[in-house]
Write a protein that holds these residues in place. Structure first.
Motif, mmCIF file in Angstrom:
data_model
loop_
_atom_site.group_PDB
_atom_site.id
_atom_site.type_symbol
_atom_site.label_atom_id
_atom_site.label_comp_id
_atom_site.label_asym_id
_atom_site.label_seq_id
_atom_site.Cartn_x
_atom_site.Cartn_y
_atom_site.Cartn_z
ATOM 1 N N ASN A 359 0.828 -1.215 0.000
ATOM 2 C CA ASN A 359 0.000 0.000 0.000
ATOM 3 C C ASN A 359 0.862 1.265 0.000
ATOM 4 O O ASN A 359 0.705 2.147 0.840
ATOM 5 N N SER A 360 1.774 1.350 -0.953
ATOM 6 C CA SER A 360 2.780 2.412 -0.935
ATOM 7 C C SER A 360 2.199 3.812 -1.096
ATOM 8 O O SER A 360 2.709 4.768 -0.501
ATOM 9 N N LEU A 361 1.161 3.962 -1.892
ATOM 10 C CA LEU A 361 0.609 5.296 -2.135
ATOM 11 C C LEU A 361 0.083 5.926 -0.846
ATOM 12 O O LEU A 361 0.247 7.127 -0.618
ATOM 13 N N GLU A 362 -0.518 5.097 0.010
ATOM 14 C CA GLU A 362 -1.083 5.606 1.261
ATOM 15 C C GLU A 362 -0.069 5.630 2.397
ATOM 16 O O GLU A 362 -0.394 6.074 3.511
ATOM 17 N N ASN A 363 1.143 5.129 2.133
ATOM 18 C CA ASN A 363 2.126 4.981 3.216
ATOM 19 C C ASN A 363 3.501 5.461 2.776
ATOM 20 O O ASN A 363 4.484 4.715 2.805
ATOM 21 N N GLN A 364 3.580 6.716 2.351
ATOM 22 C CA GLN A 364 4.821 7.282 1.853
ATOM 23 C C GLN A 364 5.851 7.469 2.965
ATOM 24 O O GLN A 364 5.509 7.623 4.149
ATOM 25 N N ARG A 365 7.130 7.477 2.566
ATOM 26 C CA ARG A 365 8.218 7.682 3.530
ATOM 27 C C ARG A 365 8.079 9.042 4.197
ATOM 28 O O ARG A 365 7.678 10.029 3.588
ATOM 29 N N GLY A 366 8.418 9.084 5.481
ATOM 30 C CA GLY A 366 8.359 10.334 6.220
ATOM 31 C C GLY A 366 6.980 10.685 6.746
ATOM 32 O O GLY A 366 6.783 11.746 7.334
ATOM 33 N N THR A 367 5.997 9.774 6.545
ATOM 34 C CA THR A 367 4.634 10.013 7.034
ATOM 35 C C THR A 367 4.261 8.947 8.062
ATOM 36 O O THR A 367 4.929 7.920 8.196
#
Length: 407
Positions: A359-367
């Motif tokens: 689920n990369s779109l909803e779980n970006q780095r730094g968030t």
């Protein structure tokens, strides 16, 4: 994010064989209406390194000096017909996890020819652009690409010992009445599954379907993830993930040795690898054959990962499914992807097939991300570390931290 080992061999520049005089040519101009089925019908190359006047009709503009740009050859699309411009535009517009899924694309005209009952894939290319998709040691070989532009053929280096080139350096290319002797200008590593390349003038002469293929560079996006987006666009067009073609007998030049530390280091072992540009590496194919597998897992379907991680990954996903949380895992963007951590020379755990991004779109780095806490707890129970716990968060990322036996 998952890609697997390149087919192309990374070879030392000194090992590349350049044959004969530059732009050497047959004394007689190949006639499309005449059969030149055997390379023995060709005459010796011209003297003094100059092409014959009749051979000049197969020249195109020289590629110019190499500009240093390098792309990966992650995927090859091949159709029986010209790939329409609107399809190419749709492919270039695909985005995954907020990023362009196709960083670079190059049209090719691909066909096949047969010699001694063996088939070979030939492509007509623009040497200036195509060279950027080859390994760096190939891309920098100015003489090789100048020769292709001048009307010679460049053949994959792995074929040098067994290809039936005649005593004057000619290769019979084509089929039936469209078979011509073409002088071999270089043996040099090619893109993916391509065996030899000629320029576009020769492509037309050989009757290759114009621009019926595309080589794609996916950058940090896995070809596995791109496949799902491509299918509704390309339909029946053949898709080959070039980086998962593991060829027997490959012995790439070794630049580095990767040693994984941790409680499972003995299970994973050690592999030699070669940097191949674009932030990626080519692991030792023997290690890949021993450790990397493609299997079907709950929720996500077919996945390519390290075989030592598969039992725990399947157990974690099965538990997620059993707990009614399957809708919390919508997609993945790769598991096995041999590369460095972005902007560094440190290997990512994806290089070992020991990490998965979900689920990369909803779980970006730094968030903080949107990963369900129960999903995180289940993965942790099954021996995975979660990137959401890191100082610089990566909530899409789960990586194997310890070996556990599902029992």
């Amino acid at each position: 994010m998952g890609v697997a080992p390149r087919r192309a061999r990374l070879a030392l520049v000194s090992a590349v064989a350049l044959l004969g005089a530059a732009c050497a040519a047959p004394a007689d101009d190949p006639d499309p209406d005449a059969s030149n089925a055997a390379s023995s019908t060709s005459t010796p190359p011209g003297e003094g390194g100059e092409p014959s006047a009749t051979y000049a009709r197969y020249e195109v503009d020289p590629p110019g000096e190499y500009d240093g740009r390098l792309n990966g050859d992650d995927m090859l699309l091949v159709s029986t017909e010209t790939i329409p411009d609107d399809v190419v535009e749709q492919i270039l517009a695909i985005r995954i996890a907020g990023q362009k899924a196709v960083t670079a694309a190059e049209p090719l005209s691909i066909g096949e020819f047969s010699l001694e009952n063996k088939g070979y894939r030939v492509a007509a290319v623009d040497a200036a652009d195509y060279r950027r998709f080859t390994p760096q040691t190939s891309a920098v070989l100015q003489d090789a690409w100048d020769r292709v532009a001048a009307g010679e053929i460049a053949v994959d280096q792995a074929l040098e010992p067994r290809l039936p080139v005649d005593k004057d350096g000619y290769l019979a290319v084509g089929s039936g009445e469209r078979t011509f002797p073409i002088h071999v200008g270089a043996f040099v590593d090619q893109v993916g599954t391509i065996d030899a390349v000629v320029n576009t003038e020769w492509g037309e002469q050989l009757g290759l379907v114009e621009n019926n293929a595309l080589v794609l560079y996916t950058g940090v996006i896995s070809p596995q993830a791109l496949r799902k987006k491509l299918k509704p666009i390309v339909g029946d067009i053949s898709m080959t993930d070039l980086d998962i073609v593991a060829e027997e007998g490959i012995d790439p030049n070794t630049f580095q040795t990767a040693v994984l530390v941790g409680t499972f280091s003995e299970a994973v072992g050690v592999f030699n690898y070669t940097p191949i540009g674009g932030g990626r590496i080519q692991p030792d194919p023997a290690w890949v054959r021993e450790h990397i597998v493609t299997e079907t897992v709950p929720i996500l379907g077919e996945l390519t990962c390290n075989k030592y991680m598969m039992p725990q990954l399947k157990a974690a996903l099965a538990e997620v499914q059993r707990r009614g949380l399957a809708n919390e895992i919508k997609y993945h963007v790769g598991c096995y992807y041999p590369r460095f951590i972005h902007g560094s020379t440190t290997l990512s755990n994806h290089s070992f097939g020991l990490a998965i991004d979900i689920n990369s779109l909803e779980n970006q780095r730094g968030t903080v991300g949107q990963m369900h806490p129960d999903v995180v707890s289940i993965f942790k129970y099954w021996g995975f570390a979660w990137g959401g716990d890191w100082a610089y968060t990566d909530p899409m990322h789960f990586e194997l931290e310890q070996i556990k036996n599902p029992g």
